[in-house]
Structure formats: C-alpha cells, structure tokens
Design a protein around this motif. Structure first.
Motif, short mmCIF file in Angstrom:
data_model
loop_
_atom_site.label_atom_id
_atom_site.label_comp_id
_atom_site.label_asym_id
_atom_site.label_seq_id
_atom_site.Cartn_x
_atom_site.Cartn_y
_atom_site.Cartn_z
N GLY A 1 17.53 0.94 2.50
CA GLY A 1 15.91 1.29 2.24
C GLY A 1 15.32 -0.05 2.03
O GLY A 1 13.88 -0.11 2.25
N ASP A 2 15.86 -1.37 1.62
CA ASP A 2 15.31 -2.56 1.55
C ASP A 2 14.50 -3.16 2.91
O ASP A 2 13.75 -4.14 2.82
N ARG A 3 14.93 -2.48 3.81
CA ARG A 3 14.73 -3.11 4.99
C ARG A 3 13.84 -2.10 5.84
O ARG A 3 13.50 -2.17 6.99
N LEU A 4 13.21 -1.02 5.31
CA LEU A 4 12.47 0.05 5.94
C LEU A 4 11.20 0.01 5.06
O LEU A 4 11.00 -0.04 3.71
N GLY A 5 9.91 0.11 5.63
CA GLY A 5 8.82 0.31 5.18
C GLY A 5 8.01 1.41 5.70
O GLY A 5 8.45 2.13 6.64
N ALA B 1 12.12 4.27 1.28
CA ALA B 1 11.64 2.95 1.87
C ALA B 1 11.02 1.97 0.69
O ALA B 1 10.21 2.56 0.11
N ARG B 2 11.83 0.94 0.82
CA ARG B 2 11.57 -0.24 -0.18
C ARG B 2 11.13 -1.46 0.27
O ARG B 2 10.55 -2.16 -0.53
N ALA B 3 10.71 -1.42 1.50
CA ALA B 3 10.30 -2.94 1.91
C ALA B 3 8.65 -2.97 1.71
O ALA B 3 8.30 -4.19 1.76
N GLY B 4 8.10 -2.00 1.58
CA GLY B 4 6.86 -1.73 1.20
C GLY B 4 6.07 -0.75 1.61
O GLY B 4 6.68 -0.03 2.64
N ALA B 5 5.26 -0.07 0.86
CA ALA B 5 4.54 1.20 1.34
C ALA B 5 3.02 0.90 1.20
O ALA B 5 2.40 0.56 -0.05
N HIS B 6 2.24 0.78 2.17
CA HIS B 6 0.96 0.32 2.45
C HIS B 6 -0.06 1.62 2.61
O HIS B 6 0.29 2.28 3.78
N ALA B 7 -1.14 1.12 2.54
CA ALA B 7 -2.23 2.42 3.13
C ALA B 7 -3.47 1.32 3.27
O ALA B 7 -4.18 1.15 2.53
N LEU B 8 -3.72 0.78 4.40
CA LEU B 8 -4.81 0.33 4.87
C LEU B 8 -5.92 1.14 5.17
O LEU B 8 -5.90 2.18 5.78
N VAL B 9 -7.03 1.09 4.73
CA VAL B 9 -8.22 1.84 4.95
C VAL B 9 -9.24 1.11 5.74
O VAL B 9 -10.12 0.11 5.25
N ARG C 1 9.81 -8.81 7.11
CA ARG C 1 10.01 -8.10 5.86
C ARG C 1 10.57 -6.88 6.04
O ARG C 1 11.37 -6.26 4.96
N ALA C 2 10.59 -6.18 7.21
CA ALA C 2 11.45 -4.93 7.52
C ALA C 2 11.90 -4.93 8.93
O ALA C 2 11.61 -5.73 9.85
N ASP C 3 12.97 -4.17 9.09
CA ASP C 3 13.54 -3.99 10.56
C ASP C 3 13.09 -2.76 11.04
O ASP C 3 12.98 -2.63 12.28
#
Length: 414
Positions: free
Chosen positions: A98-102, A153-161, A182-184
């Motif tokens: 999960g550290d490699r999943l965003g 998913a722990r590599a990052g969870a983002h929400a661009l607007v 940062r992620a695979d």
C-alpha cells in the motif's frame, strides 16, 4: 526529454448516463446513444427552472452499493467508489504494498447534495439534526479518501480541483506520481453528482445550458450551427495507472500508454476561454513534446467540445493550429453529445474513451450534428464509429475548465 518511467493503463471503471460500467458505456457510445432524458421530478414547475432534463446516471448506486455504505457517502463518492472497484478488478486486483499505491480522484464541485441537504436540515429542524458525517461527506477530497481507504493506498490521496478539467488533471497528477517514483500504481479519475435544482439553475442562469426541453436526446450538439449549450451530466470515470515495468512483472493486460501531459492556464477570465485559444494550444503542444512525438502521429482527438456557441470553435481552431497539415488525418470525436457534460468527471470518462479508441482502433461517433458549423474544418466523426489506422498511433484528450484550466493528455498504443 525521455520520461523517467513509462506509465500504462491496466484498469478502467465508470458509471455514467450511458451505462453502469465501462463495457455498457462504451457499447452505448459506439451505438450513438444519448444519455440525456427528462427529469422525473417536479423541479422545473416547483422552482421555475428553465431546464427540465439532464444526463442522469443510468444505474442507480443503490443497485450496486449496500445501504450502510451509501449512508456514509455523498453521491459523488458513491459514483467514484463504483468506478474505482470496477477499475481495480479490471486491472486484476494486484496484490501490492500500500505504500506504493496512490489515489487521485477529483471532483469539480464536491458534495453539493450533502451541503444543500444539511443546510435544509439546519433551517427546518435545527442544528441538533445535522448529521455528524456531514463534513466528511461534503468535502471535495471525500471520494479520493474513500477510495484510498478501500484499497489501502498510502502513497498519497489527492483531490485536484480544476472545474471541468479536474478528472483529466487527476490522471495527469497520477502519472507524475509514478514517473517521480512516489508510487508504482495510482487509481485516478474524476466524479460529479450535481443534478440538483440549485446547480442546474445556476448553470442555466449563466446561459451555458441547452434549453431544448422538448428534445433532451438531441440537445447536446457540438459543432452544429444550432448548438445552444451543454447538457449537465453525472457519473464517474476511474483508471488504474501503472508503471510499465510493474505491469510487465505481473503480466498485466495493458490498454494503452499515457505518454504525454500538457497543463496550462489562460489567465484571462473566470468562465470564458481565452478567445485565441493560446492556452489550449500550449497544453496540446506541451503534451506532444512530453510524449516525444509530433502531430504526424496523431490520428484521433477526443475534444472537450461541450456544445457551447463560442467554446467549440475556439477548441477546433486550437487543434487545427497545433496539428497543422496533419489535422487532415485526424478523426475528431465529441462524446459529450452522448454523455452530457460530467463536469469534474468529464475528463476522466473521456480519457477512458480515448484509451479505448486507441486500444480498439475505433473512434466513437458524435451525434446530433445535422448542420455542421461551416467554420469547422476538422474531420468530425458523425453518427457512426470510425476505424483508426494500424501501427503506432497517438490520440489527444482535451479537457478545459472554468478558471482557465487547460489539460491535454496524449495516449499511445501499448
């Protein structure tokens, strides 16, 4: 400059006005079906709304999600979760750290149903009746947060607007997460659930919606001389982005490669596109350069083309400017003619259409164009699908948003 890591798409998911998943949505698009339909309520009469139709979602979330789960989510998050689960399963549900999943799942407007329902509750019943889950449901990062929780998913969870470019920009950011190391794998896309009397009335007040109440299915008419605005839609599109070497190591099926990204801003007006299309041109040029390719490789463009009087032709001229003499070989599709405009979900769904067009070498049609604007010089795919060439090909997906956001993605065959 070559990309640090190649990024491919291994999973697709969607819930849309055309279908409850990607196969049904794609098949309906190839058949030239419209997702626009009269609203089955009394909003127009009760509120004096000038628009009484929309491109409503084809399969209701309650047919897919358990009720306890639905009660914790705004419809925008519900749609995202449905699409994300399909995309993840389609990718083979890879077992991974999960550290490699965003996740990057965006919405242009966020939990508007939750926000307005909570306000109504406050006014009518008082503060004690406002639900304690209101804030987690209305926040615009709620869809990406729920998707990240679902898959660990722990590599990052983002929400661009970025308004109507949000879904495409989410995919672009997901690509950058993988390229940077940062992620695979990144689950990326966009979602929107704004078929509510307030947003519809607000868009109508801005004179951007079609008023063809007597013909909903024929209302979205990109590039037609009689176009009079867009049809508001709802739904979500999500893709699984994966580092090419990661996908190869697990022998994953690959649909296509996201080879180029172009992101610019107009710096011109809060709602109107810059008249010369300079920002759009720069976005497409940047995407082609990033992909390490030229206009000669482009055989298909999925246009933003919302069916507004001004916007459609600005984009058409921009595409022609970027492609030059090579524009003659391009099959142009405007799929909002069928899906309506999913706002923050549009760029993600249209990326899926672009990926499938390259994968199946078939450009989807544009419907409702009975009297093409004489200023359109590009080859518009009308009414029936168009075969795309064999060999190495590239396609561009354009997404533009209020505020002057411009996103162009270049998709190439795997």
């Amino acid at each position: 400059m070559p990309n640090v890591r190649d990024v491919v798409i291994t999973g697709l998911g969607a819930t849309t006005p055309l279908g409850g998943d990607v196969p049904s949505t794609w098949n309906a698009a190839l058949a030239g079906e419209s997702g626009a339909r009269p609203l089955e309520n009394d909003w127009a009469e009760r509120y004096g709304m000038p628009v009484s139709f929309a491109a409503t979602i084809r399969v209701a979330p309650e047919e897919v999600l358990p009720r306890p789960e639905m009660k914790r989510m705004d419809p925008s998050a519900q749609y995202a979760m449905i699409a994300a689960r399909e995309a993840w399963a389609d990718a083979g549900a890879p077992e991974m750290d999960g550290d490699r999943l965003g996740t990057v799942v965006s919405s242009g407007i966020g939990g508007i149903w939750t926000t307005l329902d909570a306000w109504d509750t406050l006014k009518e019943k008082g503060a004690r009746r406002v639900l304690p889950m209101t804030v987690p449901m209305l926040m615009p990062n709620s869809p990406t947060a729920y998707v990240s929780l679902e898959f660990g998913a722990r590599a990052g969870a983002h929400a661009l607007v970025s308004a109507c470019a949000s879904g495409a920009e989410a995919i672009a950011y997901g690509v950058e997460m993988i390229r940077s190391g940062r992620a695979d794998v990144v689950i990326a896309g966009g979602t929107e659930a704004t078929i509510h009397p307030m947003p519809i009335s607000a868009f109508a007040a801005s004179r951007t919606l079609s008023l063809r109440n007597d013909d909903p299915a024929g209302a979205s008419r990109p590039y037609d001389q009689a176009r009079d605005g867009f049809v508001i839609g709802e739904g979500a599109g999500v893709v699984v982005l994966e580092a090419a070497e990661h996908a190869a190591a697990r022998s994953a099926r690959v649909y296509a490669k996201v080879s180029g990204l172009g992101l610019t801003a107009d710096g011109y007006h809060i709602t109107s596109p810059e008249p010369t299309g300079s920002g759009q041109v720069r976005a497409m040029q940047a995407a082609l350069e990033d992909a390490g390719t030229t206009s000669a490789s482009v055989v298909h463009v999925n246009a933003h083309a919302t069916s507004t009087v001004v916007g459609d032709l600005i984009e058409a001229r921009s595409v022609s400017s970027v492609l030059g003499a090579d524009a003659d070989q391009v099959a142009l599709s405007a799929t909002k003619s069928m899906t309506g405009h999913l706002l923050g979900g549009a760029g993600a769904l249209e990326t899926i259409f672009t990926v499938l067009a390259v994968h199946h070498r078939t450009a989807p049609p544009t419907i409702n164009v009975t009297d093409p604007d004489p200023e359109l010089t590009l080859d518009l795919v009308r009414d029936t699908p168009r075969a795309l060439p064999e060999g190495d090909i590239a396609a561009i997906n354009n997404s533009f948003g209020f505020g002057g956001h411009n996103v162009a993605l270049v998709v190439t065959n795997a």
